[in-house]
Design a protein around this motif. Structure first.
Motif, short mmCIF file in Angstrom:
data_model
loop_
_atom_site.label_atom_id
_atom_site.label_comp_id
_atom_site.label_asym_id
_atom_site.label_seq_id
_atom_site.Cartn_x
_atom_site.Cartn_y
_atom_site.Cartn_z
N GLU A 21 2.00 0.63 2.79
CA GLU A 21 3.07 0.67 3.79
C GLU A 21 3.76 2.04 3.80
OE1 GLU A 21 4.13 -1.42 6.22
OE2 GLU A 21 2.34 -2.57 5.73
N ALA A 22 4.01 2.58 2.62
CA ALA A 22 4.64 3.89 2.52
C ALA A 22 3.73 4.96 3.11
CB ALA A 22 4.98 4.21 1.07
N ALA A 23 2.45 4.87 2.81
CA ALA A 23 1.49 5.84 3.35
C ALA A 23 1.41 5.72 4.86
CB ALA A 23 0.12 5.62 2.72
N ARG A 24 1.41 4.50 5.36
CA ARG A 24 1.36 4.28 6.80
C ARG A 24 2.57 4.93 7.49
NH1 ARG A 24 0.88 -0.66 6.48
NH2 ARG A 24 -1.37 -0.78 6.62
N ASP A 33 -2.00 15.50 7.14
CA ASP A 33 -1.69 16.68 6.34
C ASP A 33 -0.32 16.59 5.67
OD1 ASP A 33 -4.13 17.85 6.92
OD2 ASP A 33 -3.35 18.94 8.65
N GLY A 34 0.54 15.70 6.16
CA GLY A 34 1.87 15.55 5.60
C GLY A 34 1.99 14.48 4.53
N VAL A 35 0.85 13.92 4.13
CA VAL A 35 0.87 12.83 3.15
C VAL A 35 0.47 13.35 1.77
CG1 VAL A 35 -0.22 10.64 2.50
CG2 VAL A 35 0.34 11.09 4.88
N SER A 36 1.31 13.07 0.79
CA SER A 36 0.95 13.37 -0.60
C SER A 36 1.16 12.09 -1.41
CB SER A 36 1.80 14.49 -1.17
OG SER A 36 3.11 14.05 -1.44
N LEU A 37 0.36 11.91 -2.44
CA LEU A 37 0.51 10.72 -3.26
C LEU A 37 1.88 10.68 -3.93
CD1 LEU A 37 -3.01 10.12 -4.77
CD2 LEU A 37 -1.59 8.44 -3.65
N SER A 38 2.41 11.83 -4.28
CA SER A 38 3.74 11.89 -4.90
C SER A 38 4.80 11.37 -3.94
CB SER A 38 4.09 13.31 -5.33
OG SER A 38 3.24 13.73 -6.35
N GLU A 39 4.75 11.82 -2.70
CA GLU A 39 5.74 11.38 -1.72
C GLU A 39 5.56 9.90 -1.39
OE1 GLU A 39 7.70 12.86 2.49
OE2 GLU A 39 5.96 13.92 1.69
N HIS A 54 -4.03 3.18 -8.26
CA HIS A 54 -4.53 2.43 -7.10
C HIS A 54 -5.42 3.29 -6.20
CE1 HIS A 54 -2.33 -1.39 -7.52
NE2 HIS A 54 -1.45 -0.65 -8.16
N PHE A 55 -5.10 4.56 -6.08
CA PHE A 55 -5.84 5.46 -5.18
C PHE A 55 -6.01 6.80 -5.89
CE2 PHE A 55 -3.27 2.55 -2.68
CZ PHE A 55 -4.26 1.93 -1.92
N GLU A 56 -7.26 7.17 -6.19
CA GLU A 56 -7.53 8.37 -6.98
C GLU A 56 -7.16 9.66 -6.26
OE1 GLU A 56 -11.62 8.14 -8.06
OE2 GLU A 56 -11.29 6.49 -9.46
N THR A 57 -7.27 9.65 -4.94
CA THR A 57 -7.00 10.86 -4.16
C THR A 57 -6.23 10.51 -2.90
OG1 THR A 57 -9.02 10.72 -2.85
CG2 THR A 57 -9.16 11.95 -4.94
N ARG A 58 -5.65 11.51 -2.31
CA ARG A 58 -4.95 11.35 -1.02
C ARG A 58 -5.92 10.87 0.05
NH1 ARG A 58 -3.71 14.78 3.47
NH2 ARG A 58 -5.25 16.24 2.73
N GLU A 59 -7.12 11.41 0.02
CA GLU A 59 -8.14 11.03 1.01
C GLU A 59 -8.49 9.55 0.90
OE1 GLU A 59 -8.28 13.78 -0.94
OE2 GLU A 59 -7.85 15.23 0.65
N LYS A 60 -8.62 9.07 -0.35
CA LYS A 60 -8.93 7.64 -0.54
C LYS A 60 -7.78 6.76 -0.08
CE LYS A 60 -12.37 8.13 -4.12
NZ LYS A 60 -12.81 7.77 -5.47
N GLU A 63 -7.92 6.71 3.74
CA GLU A 63 -9.05 5.85 4.12
C GLU A 63 -8.68 4.37 3.95
OE1 GLU A 63 -13.38 4.90 2.26
OE2 GLU A 63 -12.84 7.01 2.44
N ALA A 64 -7.99 4.04 2.86
CA ALA A 64 -7.59 2.66 2.61
C ALA A 64 -6.59 2.17 3.66
CB ALA A 64 -6.99 2.52 1.21
N VAL A 65 -5.68 3.04 4.09
CA VAL A 65 -4.73 2.66 5.14
C VAL A 65 -5.50 2.32 6.41
CG1 VAL A 65 -2.89 3.49 6.67
CG2 VAL A 65 -2.78 3.96 4.21
#
Length: 74
Positions: A21-24, A33-39, A54-60, A63-65
């Protein structure tokens, strides 16, 4: 000595949903480009390590979203 801090019950499914939800929300606001796992972790209320479990990389995560949203519309 007792630890008086309250610990949240572990619920991996709810944690994953909160991260998605946060990533969405960040994707809608800032694009990929504005998404970071930290944020995302901060917005979801989890620590960064938990997000990376839960997600090894930002790209994953992105993709999951996308996959999660597709599954909801089917």
């Amino acid at each position: 000595m007792t630890d008086i801090r309250k610990r949240r019950a572990r619920d991996p499914v709810a944690t994953r949903e909160a991260i998605l939800e946060a990533a969405r929300a960040l994707l809608a606001k800032d694009g990929p480009d504005g998404v970071s796992l930290s944020e995302v972790a901060h917005l979801a209320g989890v620590n960064r390590g938990t997000a990376y479990q839960h997600f090894e990389t930002r790209e994953k995560l992105i993709e999951a979203v996308s996959e999660h949203d597709e599954a909801l519309t089917e």
